[in-house]
Enzyme design. Structure first.
Site, PDB file in Angstrom:
ATOM      1  N   GLU A 290      53.731  46.802  44.325  1.00  0.00           N
ATOM      2  CA  GLU A 290      52.555  47.148  43.511  1.00  0.00           C
ATOM      3  C   GLU A 290      51.280  47.163  44.339  1.00  0.00           C
ATOM      4  O   GLU A 290      50.393  46.327  44.142  1.00  0.00           O
ATOM      5  CB  GLU A 290      52.391  46.108  42.403  1.00  0.00           C
ATOM      6  CG  GLU A 290      53.543  46.047  41.443  1.00  0.00           C
ATOM      7  CD  GLU A 290      53.469  44.831  40.530  1.00  0.00           C
ATOM      8  OE1 GLU A 290      52.814  43.835  40.882  1.00  0.00           O
ATOM      9  OE2 GLU A 290      54.081  44.877  39.469  1.00  0.00           O
ATOM     10  N   PRO A 291      51.159  48.092  45.279  1.00  0.00           N
ATOM     11  CA  PRO A 291      49.931  48.119  46.077  1.00  0.00           C
ATOM     12  C   PRO A 291      48.738  48.629  45.276  1.00  0.00           C
ATOM     13  O   PRO A 291      48.856  49.611  44.530  1.00  0.00           O
ATOM     14  CB  PRO A 291      50.276  49.101  47.204  1.00  0.00           C
ATOM     15  CG  PRO A 291      51.308  50.011  46.620  1.00  0.00           C
ATOM     16  CD  PRO A 291      52.099  49.176  45.648  1.00  0.00           C
ATOM     17  N   ARG A 293      44.943  47.567  46.497  1.00  0.00           N
ATOM     18  CA  ARG A 293      43.921  47.596  47.548  1.00  0.00           C
ATOM     19  C   ARG A 293      44.247  48.602  48.661  1.00  0.00           C
ATOM     20  O   ARG A 293      43.396  49.401  49.057  1.00  0.00           O
ATOM     21  CB  ARG A 293      43.867  46.185  48.140  1.00  0.00           C
ATOM     22  CG  ARG A 293      42.748  45.914  49.087  1.00  0.00           C
ATOM     23  CD  ARG A 293      42.974  44.551  49.760  1.00  0.00           C
ATOM     24  NE  ARG A 293      43.150  43.449  48.841  1.00  0.00           N
ATOM     25  CZ  ARG A 293      42.164  42.707  48.336  1.00  0.00           C
ATOM     26  NH1 ARG A 293      40.915  42.970  48.671  1.00  0.00           N
ATOM     27  NH2 ARG A 293      42.408  41.715  47.504  1.00  0.00           N
ATOM     28  N   TYR A 334      33.766  35.739  46.587  1.00  0.00           N
ATOM     29  CA  TYR A 334      34.754  35.284  47.586  1.00  0.00           C
ATOM     30  C   TYR A 334      34.218  35.222  49.013  1.00  0.00           C
ATOM     31  O   TYR A 334      34.989  35.007  49.939  1.00  0.00           O
ATOM     32  CB  TYR A 334      35.959  36.248  47.647  1.00  0.00           C
ATOM     33  CG  TYR A 334      36.474  36.830  46.369  1.00  0.00           C
ATOM     34  CD1 TYR A 334      36.951  36.024  45.339  1.00  0.00           C
ATOM     35  CD2 TYR A 334      36.539  38.213  46.201  1.00  0.00           C
ATOM     36  CE1 TYR A 334      37.466  36.590  44.189  1.00  0.00           C
ATOM     37  CE2 TYR A 334      37.057  38.781  45.048  1.00  0.00           C
ATOM     38  CZ  TYR A 334      37.514  37.964  44.042  1.00  0.00           C
ATOM     39  OH  TYR A 334      38.029  38.530  42.906  1.00  0.00           O
ATOM     40  N   CYS A 361      19.268  38.931  39.908  1.00  0.00           N
ATOM     41  CA  CYS A 361      18.344  37.803  39.980  1.00  0.00           C
ATOM     42  C   CYS A 361      19.024  36.472  40.229  1.00  0.00           C
ATOM     43  O   CYS A 361      18.957  35.575  39.383  1.00  0.00           O
ATOM     44  CB  CYS A 361      17.550  37.728  38.689  1.00  0.00           C
ATOM     45  SG  CYS A 361      16.604  39.208  38.448  1.00  0.00           S
ATOM     46  N   GLU A 362      19.709  36.338  41.323  1.00  0.00           N
ATOM     47  CA  GLU A 362      20.178  35.015  41.717  1.00  0.00           C
ATOM     48  C   GLU A 362      20.366  34.980  43.220  1.00  0.00           C
ATOM     49  O   GLU A 362      20.691  36.005  43.835  1.00  0.00           O
ATOM     50  CB  GLU A 362      21.450  34.606  40.969  1.00  0.00           C
ATOM     51  CG  GLU A 362      22.558  35.603  40.925  1.00  0.00           C
ATOM     52  CD  GLU A 362      23.666  35.118  39.983  1.00  0.00           C
ATOM     53  OE1 GLU A 362      24.427  34.260  40.416  1.00  0.00           O
ATOM     54  OE2 GLU A 362      23.728  35.606  38.833  1.00  0.00           O
TER      55      GLU A 362
HETATM   56  N1  LLP Z   1      50.387  43.073  41.359  1.00  0.00           N
HETATM   57  C1  LLP Z   1      49.899  41.964  40.789  1.00  0.00           C
HETATM   58  C2  LLP Z   1      50.707  41.256  39.811  1.00  0.00           C
HETATM   59  C3  LLP Z   1      48.625  41.504  41.119  1.00  0.00           C
HETATM   60  O1  LLP Z   1      48.156  40.400  40.558  1.00  0.00           O
HETATM   61  C4  LLP Z   1      47.849  42.224  42.066  1.00  0.00           C
HETATM   62  C5  LLP Z   1      46.524  41.768  42.426  1.00  0.00           C
HETATM   63  C6  LLP Z   1      48.400  43.379  42.639  1.00  0.00           C
HETATM   64  C7  LLP Z   1      49.671  43.784  42.264  1.00  0.00           C
HETATM   65  C8  LLP Z   1      47.654  44.225  43.619  1.00  0.00           C
HETATM   66  O2  LLP Z   1      47.432  43.562  44.823  1.00  0.00           O
HETATM   67  P1  LLP Z   1      46.780  44.355  46.068  1.00  0.00           P
HETATM   68  O3  LLP Z   1      47.775  45.368  46.558  1.00  0.00           O
HETATM   69  O4  LLP Z   1      45.558  45.025  45.569  1.00  0.00           O
HETATM   70  O5  LLP Z   1      46.483  43.313  47.081  1.00  0.00           O
HETATM   71  N2  LLP Z   1      39.655  40.871  42.832  1.00  0.00           N
HETATM   72  C9  LLP Z   1      40.292  40.428  44.062  1.00  0.00           C
HETATM   73  C10 LLP Z   1      41.723  40.828  44.149  1.00  0.00           C
HETATM   74  C11 LLP Z   1      42.535  40.278  43.031  1.00  0.00           C
HETATM   75  C12 LLP Z   1      43.945  40.699  43.145  1.00  0.00           C
HETATM   76  C13 LLP Z   1      44.683  40.258  41.946  1.00  0.00           C
HETATM   77  N3  LLP Z   1      45.988  40.775  41.866  1.00  0.00           N
HETATM   78  C14 LLP Z   1      39.522  40.991  45.248  1.00  0.00           C
HETATM   79  O6  LLP Z   1      38.492  41.628  45.019  1.00  0.00           O
HETATM   80  O7  LLP Z   1      39.891  40.783  46.402  1.00  0.00           O
END
Ligand code: LLP
Length: 431
Positions: A290-291, A293, A334, A361-362
């Site tokens: 499940e990519p 990012r 983060y 504003c922070e």
């Molecule tokens: N599958 C599940 C169950 C997930 O929880 C996530 C991400 C993904 C797939 C996708 O992961 P990726 O390929 O994008 O690494 N808001 C945070 C990232 C939170 C990710 C949560 N889950 C950030 O801005 O870094």
């Protein structure tokens, strides 16, 4: 430059996918999200090809649309042959309204409401990824009411810590997602599922975290999952058809992040899984990933207008821009590293040490600290690179700031795919 879709032209302007960013800022205004469609498609194809080649024909990436969700992205996912991972009725609605087939959607989340479940089943959702006992009951009950059998995967926690940032590390036993293998609860829960008449357990899911740069945590997770699959075969004679290994690989935000070869990492995970399945005598399941990012992040750049430059003697210099945590909350949340540059003066010497502050504003509402730029002035265009993931999707109207538009570039042509919010949009729900 950080990624091959970014170059600098002879006037010293940042070029994104062959288009002058300064002209885009003039044409559409700032702040502005820019996306390189060709890069998104290329990233999708890397996963599609490598997964088919190394995991086998049925293997496909599910695009994790939490990373970036708007109609156009679901159209691209469909055209490229990806399934999608959705986590809310809002994402479901957006995908459906873009014509994305419900059968290719996987509904995630640790608290799917009754209305989410009904909406998804009524729409013909492909799979629920079941997270807990309450939702299993609710899905089974509604499927029974509809006289059908709903496909599900079960989300389990493999108990792995891939040592990424704690807030995005979701595979440990102590977390709100899924059911633990280690405590024996997952084993017991499978027995419960198998007694239900209106759900069909097709396989298992795990997600160990985000921003992972090599194959090792995926291989570790696969070991635990295949051992679990073998146990389920022994205890319940269950044949597991699908193993979903969760989110994709990490992304290069700054020069010090590694450059990785996703296809090669997938090949290594695949040969590891082949060996483990053979050893433990389980049928090789279809592997899903499940990519999110790594499909969209490096396709994105955000452009801002510089407003003020404030040097506090003996402390530091703040460069304030016309956006901020309302369009990119990731540094505030983060301390995420980003590469920033002046898009209109990219060839000038960067020797001015400063902090990039947003307009919210922070004091924590920063975009990046300790960066060097050519000394900026009001009217300059500041570019933040690699903002395609978790920026627009995490944007807010904090301070009643309008969300920026998204401009997509494809084959050197730019077009608006999400318009800029207006003041009317801001007050649309106010009665
Ligand atoms: N599958 C599940 C169950 C997930 O929880 C996530 C991400 C993904 C797939 C996708 O992961 P990726 O390929 O994008 O690494 N808001 C945070 C990232 C939170 C990710 C949560 N889950 C950030 O801005 O870094």
């Amino acid at each position: 430059m950080l990624h091959s879709n970014l170059t600098i032209n002879k006037e010293g302007h940042l070029m994104i996918a062959g288009v002058d960013s300064v002209e885009l800022a003039q044409k559409y205004g700032t702040p502005l999200y820019i996306l390189d469609e060709d890069r998104i498609r290329a990233n999708a194809r890397t996963y599609l090809t490598a997964m088919r080649t190394y995991f086998g024909e049925g293997s496909r990436p599910l695009y994790a649309s939490k990373a970036l969700s708007f109609r156009g992205i679901y159209r691209i996912a469909a055209e490229e042959g990806m399934c999608v991972d959705i986590v809310s009725s809002g994402e479901l609605y957006t995908a459906l309204s873009a014509g994305f087939p419900a059968k290719d959607m996987f509904f995630h989340g640790n608290n799917k409401t009754d209305s989410d479940i009904r909406y998804a089943i009524d729409s013909g959702i492909g799979f629920f990824i079941v997270d807990n006992a309450e939702e299993l009951e609710a899905i089974d009950a509604y499927a029974s009411e509809r006289g059908m059998v709903q496909n599900i995967l079960l989300r389990v926690t493999p108990g792995i810590d891939p040592h990424t940032f704690a807030a995005v590390n979701t595979g440990k036993v102590d977390c709100q997602f899924g059911i633990s293998i280690e405590t024996g609860q997952a084993r017991e829960f499978v027995g419960k599922i198998l007694k239900k008449k209106h759900v069909s357990l097709r396989g298992f899911h795990c997600h160990i975290g985000s921003q992972i740069f090599d194959q090792v945590p995926f291989c570790d997770a696969a070991d635990i999952m295949i051992r679990f699959i073998a146990e389920m075969k022994q205890q319940y004679k269950l044949v597991t058809e699908i193993l979903n290994l969760g989110g994709g690989f990490g992304v290069r935000y700054v020069e010090s992040d590694p450059q990785i070869d996703i296809a090669e990492n997938i090949r290594l995970v695949a040969s590891h899984i082949d060996a483990r399945c053979a050893e433990s005598g389980v049928r090789h399941p279809t592997i899903l990933m499940e990519p999110g990012r790594s499909i969209v992040a490096d396709a994105g750049v955000t452009l801002y207008g510089v407003g003020s430059v404030k040097t506090i003697e003996g402390y530091r210099s703040y460069v304030s821009i016309d956006g901020g945590m309302s369009d990119n909350p990731r540094y505030a949340l983060y301390k995420s590293p980003y590469t920033v540059m002046l898009a209109n003066r990219a060839h000038e010497k960067a020797d001015f040490l400063c902090t990039i502050a947003g307009r919210c504003c922070e004091s924590g509402a920063l975009i990046q600290e300790n960066v060097t730029l050519p000394r900026p002035k009001r009217g300059d265009i500041l570019a933040v690179l690699v903002t395609g993931a978790y920026n627009y999707s995490m944007a807010s109207n904090y301070n009643r700031i309008c969300r920026p538009p998204i401009v997509m570039i494809s084959h050197g042509e730019d077009r608006l795919v999400v318009r800029r919010e207006t003041f009317e949009d801001l007050t649309a729900c106010d009665l």
